[in-house]
Design a protein around this motif. Structure first.
Motif, PDB file in Angstrom:
ATOM      1  N   PHE A 220      15.189  67.366   4.018  1.00  0.00           N
ATOM      2  CA  PHE A 220      14.429  66.282   4.635  1.00  0.00           C
ATOM      3  C   PHE A 220      14.724  66.206   6.137  1.00  0.00           C
ATOM      4  N   VAL A 221      15.994  66.269   6.508  1.00  0.00           N
ATOM      5  CA  VAL A 221      16.338  66.229   7.927  1.00  0.00           C
ATOM      6  C   VAL A 221      15.782  67.445   8.642  1.00  0.00           C
ATOM      7  N   TYR A 222      15.830  68.594   7.998  1.00  0.00           N
ATOM      8  CA  TYR A 222      15.295  69.817   8.613  1.00  0.00           C
ATOM      9  C   TYR A 222      13.790  69.702   8.847  1.00  0.00           C
ATOM     10  N   ALA A 223      13.070  69.171   7.862  1.00  0.00           N
ATOM     11  CA  ALA A 223      11.616  69.078   7.980  1.00  0.00           C
ATOM     12  C   ALA A 223      11.179  67.951   8.907  1.00  0.00           C
ATOM     13  N   ALA A 224      11.951  66.865   8.950  1.00  0.00           N
ATOM     14  CA  ALA A 224      11.510  65.699   9.714  1.00  0.00           C
ATOM     15  C   ALA A 224      12.020  65.684  11.146  1.00  0.00           C
ATOM     16  N   LEU A 225      13.212  66.242  11.398  1.00  0.00           N
ATOM     17  CA  LEU A 225      13.826  66.094  12.715  1.00  0.00           C
ATOM     18  C   LEU A 225      14.083  67.415  13.439  1.00  0.00           C
ATOM     19  N   ILE A 226      14.074  68.525  12.749  1.00  0.00           N
ATOM     20  CA  ILE A 226      14.395  69.803  13.392  1.00  0.00           C
ATOM     21  C   ILE A 226      13.145  70.639  13.644  1.00  0.00           C
ATOM     22  N   LEU A 227      12.244  70.680  12.684  1.00  0.00           N
ATOM     23  CA  LEU A 227      11.021  71.452  12.860  1.00  0.00           C
ATOM     24  C   LEU A 227      10.097  70.782  13.881  1.00  0.00           C
ATOM     25  N   PRO A 228       9.143  71.512  14.471  1.00  0.00           N
ATOM     26  CA  PRO A 228       8.163  70.904  15.378  1.00  0.00           C
ATOM     27  C   PRO A 228       7.392  69.806  14.637  1.00  0.00           C
ATOM     28  N   PRO A 229       6.840  68.799  15.380  1.00  0.00           N
ATOM     29  CA  PRO A 229       6.807  68.728  16.852  1.00  0.00           C
ATOM     30  C   PRO A 229       8.014  68.042  17.484  1.00  0.00           C
ATOM     31  N   ILE A 230       8.946  67.514  16.681  1.00  0.00           N
ATOM     32  CA  ILE A 230      10.079  66.798  17.289  1.00  0.00           C
ATOM     33  C   ILE A 230      11.042  67.780  17.917  1.00  0.00           C
ATOM     34  N   GLN A 231      11.352  68.867  17.184  1.00  0.00           N
ATOM     35  CA  GLN A 231      12.227  69.916  17.699  1.00  0.00           C
ATOM     36  C   GLN A 231      13.577  69.359  18.173  1.00  0.00           C
ATOM     37  N   GLY A 232      14.243  68.657  17.253  1.00  0.00           N
ATOM     38  CA  GLY A 232      15.550  68.126  17.596  1.00  0.00           C
ATOM     39  C   GLY A 232      16.609  69.198  17.708  1.00  0.00           C
ATOM     40  N   GLY A 233      16.430  70.296  16.985  1.00  0.00           N
ATOM     41  CA  GLY A 233      17.380  71.393  17.065  1.00  0.00           C
ATOM     42  C   GLY A 233      18.567  71.194  16.145  1.00  0.00           C
ATOM     43  N   PHE A 234      19.224  72.289  15.801  1.00  0.00           N
ATOM     44  CA  PHE A 234      20.424  72.224  14.974  1.00  0.00           C
ATOM     45  C   PHE A 234      21.561  71.610  15.778  1.00  0.00           C
ATOM     46  N   SER A 235      22.285  70.696  15.166  1.00  0.00           N
ATOM     47  CA  SER A 235      23.408  70.049  15.842  1.00  0.00           C
ATOM     48  C   SER A 235      24.249  69.315  14.812  1.00  0.00           C
ATOM     49  N   GLY A 236      25.401  68.856  15.254  1.00  0.00           N
ATOM     50  CA  GLY A 236      26.244  68.053  14.387  1.00  0.00           C
ATOM     51  C   GLY A 236      25.634  66.708  14.052  1.00  0.00           C
ATOM     52  N   LEU A 237      24.800  66.173  14.957  1.00  0.00           N
ATOM     53  CA  LEU A 237      24.141  64.901  14.688  1.00  0.00           C
ATOM     54  C   LEU A 237      23.177  65.022  13.523  1.00  0.00           C
ATOM     55  N   MET A 238      22.443  66.124  13.432  1.00  0.00           N
ATOM     56  CA  MET A 238      21.544  66.333  12.308  1.00  0.00           C
ATOM     57  C   MET A 238      22.327  66.395  10.998  1.00  0.00           C
ATOM     58  N   ALA A 239      23.478  67.050  11.030  1.00  0.00           N
ATOM     59  CA  ALA A 239      24.335  67.082   9.842  1.00  0.00           C
ATOM     60  C   ALA A 239      24.832  65.691   9.499  1.00  0.00           C
ATOM     61  N   THR A 240      25.153  64.888  10.515  1.00  0.00           N
ATOM     62  CA  THR A 240      25.620  63.522  10.275  1.00  0.00           C
ATOM     63  C   THR A 240      24.550  62.687   9.596  1.00  0.00           C
ATOM     64  N   ILE A 241      23.300  62.837  10.007  1.00  0.00           N
ATOM     65  CA  ILE A 241      22.211  62.072   9.387  1.00  0.00           C
ATOM     66  C   ILE A 241      22.056  62.453   7.919  1.00  0.00           C
ATOM     67  N   ALA A 242      22.134  63.744   7.625  1.00  0.00           N
ATOM     68  CA  ALA A 242      22.044  64.176   6.230  1.00  0.00           C
ATOM     69  C   ALA A 242      23.215  63.660   5.405  1.00  0.00           C
ATOM     70  N   LEU A 243      24.414  63.721   5.970  1.00  0.00           N
ATOM     71  CA  LEU A 243      25.582  63.195   5.251  1.00  0.00           C
ATOM     72  C   LEU A 243      25.500  61.691   5.063  1.00  0.00           C
ATOM     73  N   THR A 244      24.920  60.997   6.024  1.00  0.00           N
ATOM     74  CA  THR A 244      24.757  59.548   5.898  1.00  0.00           C
ATOM     75  C   THR A 244      23.835  59.203   4.734  1.00  0.00           C
TER      76      THR A 244
END
Length: 390
Positions: A220-244
């Motif tokens: 879900f985080v990969y599809a919603a926040l990492i893929l276009p058009p947001i393009q947040g990119g891989f980071s520790g914050l993305m992992a934190t959101i998934a763990l949350t």
């Protein structure tokens, strides 16, 4: 001499031996009354332990006779099941004959519970022992001082560096706690201390989220926040959101159960003294449930600190140090173990065992730190002297 005097003289002339014999005969005819000894149902004596050992030996011998002499045993697992059932039956029958039905049922249930706990403990100890034996011999101090940027795949396992993975795990877990603890506690307070009509939908949503697979959170985080058009990119914050997303339902449900155990009399007494409902929750309910809240945080940490699946789609991992969890890929210990344990080289697999051992030690350290901070915080609030009004 009167008749009464003659009768008295005759009885007085009777020999002492015949009187003693008569007394002995009367004593032997009336058996002494057995006084029952009061004992606790769960109390065990050396004789009880001896009976349990004898039942275990008898069940083992009878199983061998039935499964290997009269029948053909399909394997050791069938022998173990038959021996355990026979042991329970023998233990119940012998204990009931000795001390009654109530104590026999207590022995039976205790044997089942202890056997189940032992069956769960043995694989856990085997797993921990295996990780320790595999990881400790190659662990060096350099693992805690440098990363894997300058280490070649063919280098020995003693040259492994894991500082970047340790930093990533600590940062991601700390950020998840910063997000989860306030949200989880506030949600649990909302479910218990308010009369809102939205409590039931929120409770259903929390129960449904508690069964969310960890890989789904990562996707879900990969599809919603990492893929276009947001393009947040891989980071520790993305992992934190998934763990949350994984950790929040666990903490909320645990705190919810703990707050239910707080007696209503404490709330009523605080409200009767004029305190507001918010003040009652902050000064009465939460301090009473402080141990349970600490336990909820520990369970939340245990739920996410070893997760690997969501990190594959969010933090991506790297072999170099990255102190900034808000940009660029970041490594973590679960991702470190997954990276090297699947490699064909023996040195790479040994690096994975080293990371697994350090991860276990880190989890125990986080548990101890969380429990210590929870006790100090609430004990300090309890022992703080009251301010006198002048």
């Amino acid at each position: 001499m009167t008749t009464t005097d003659r009768t008295t003289a005759e009885f007085s002339d009777a020999p002492a031996e015949s009187a003693a014999e008569t007394t002995a005969e009367i004593t032997t005819e009336i058996p002494p009354r057995r006084i029952p000894v009061r004992r606790r149902t769960s109390a065990t004596t050396p004789h009880d332990r001896l009976v349990a050992f004898g039942c275990a030996v008898s069940a083992t011998l009878l199983t061998w006779f039935l499964m290997h002499e009269l029948l053909t045993s399909p394997g050791w697992l069938a022998d173990l099941v038959v021996a355990f059932v026979l042991y329970l039956v023998m233990l119940y029958v012998v204990t009931r004959d000795r001390v009654g039905h109530l104590a026999a049922m207590d022995r039976l249930v205790s044997a089942v519970v202890v056997s189940g706990a032992t069956a769960l403990l043995i694989p856990l100890l085997f797993l921990l022992g295996y990780i320790v034996l595999k990881g400790v011999p190659d662990l060096r101090l350099a693992f805690f001082t440098h990363d894997m940027a300058a280490v070649a795949p063919t280098d020995p396992a003693t040259d492994t560096g894991g500082l970047h993975a340790i930093v990533g795990t600590l940062e991601q877990t700390a950020l998840a706690l910063v997000l989860v603890v306030p949200l989880g506690v506030l949600t649990a307070v909302f479910l218990n201390e308010t009369r809102s009509r939205f409590r039931r939908p929120v409770r259903i949503f929390v129960d449904a989220m508690s069964g969310l697979p960890s890989v789904v959170a990562g996707l879900f985080v990969y599809a919603a926040l990492i893929l276009p058009p947001i393009q947040g990119g891989f980071s520790g914050l993305m992992a934190t959101i998934a763990l949350t997303m994984i950790m929040l339902p666990t903490v909320t449900r645990t705190v919810d159960v703990v707050l239910r155990l707080v007696p209503d009399g404490l709330r009523e007494a605080s409200l009767a003294l004029g305190a507001s409902r918010a003040r009652t929750v902050w000064s009465v309910v939460l301090p009473t449930a402080r141990t349970g809240v600490s336990t909820a945080i520990i369970l939340g940490i245990a739920r996410v600190v070893g997760e690997t699946a969501p990190l594959l789609f969010t933090s991506f991992g790297t072999q170099a140090m990255n102190y900034n969890p808000f940009s660029d890929p970041q490594e973590s210990l679960p991702r470190f173990v997954y990276r090297y344990i699947k490699e064909p080289l023996a040195s790479a697999q040994e690096r994975g065992y080293i990371g697994a051992f350090v991860l276990i030690v880190l989890i125990f350290a986080l548990f101890a730190l969380t429990r210590l901070l929870g006790r100090k915080r609430w004990s300090g609030r309890r022992t703080r002297p009251a301010r006198s009004d002048r």
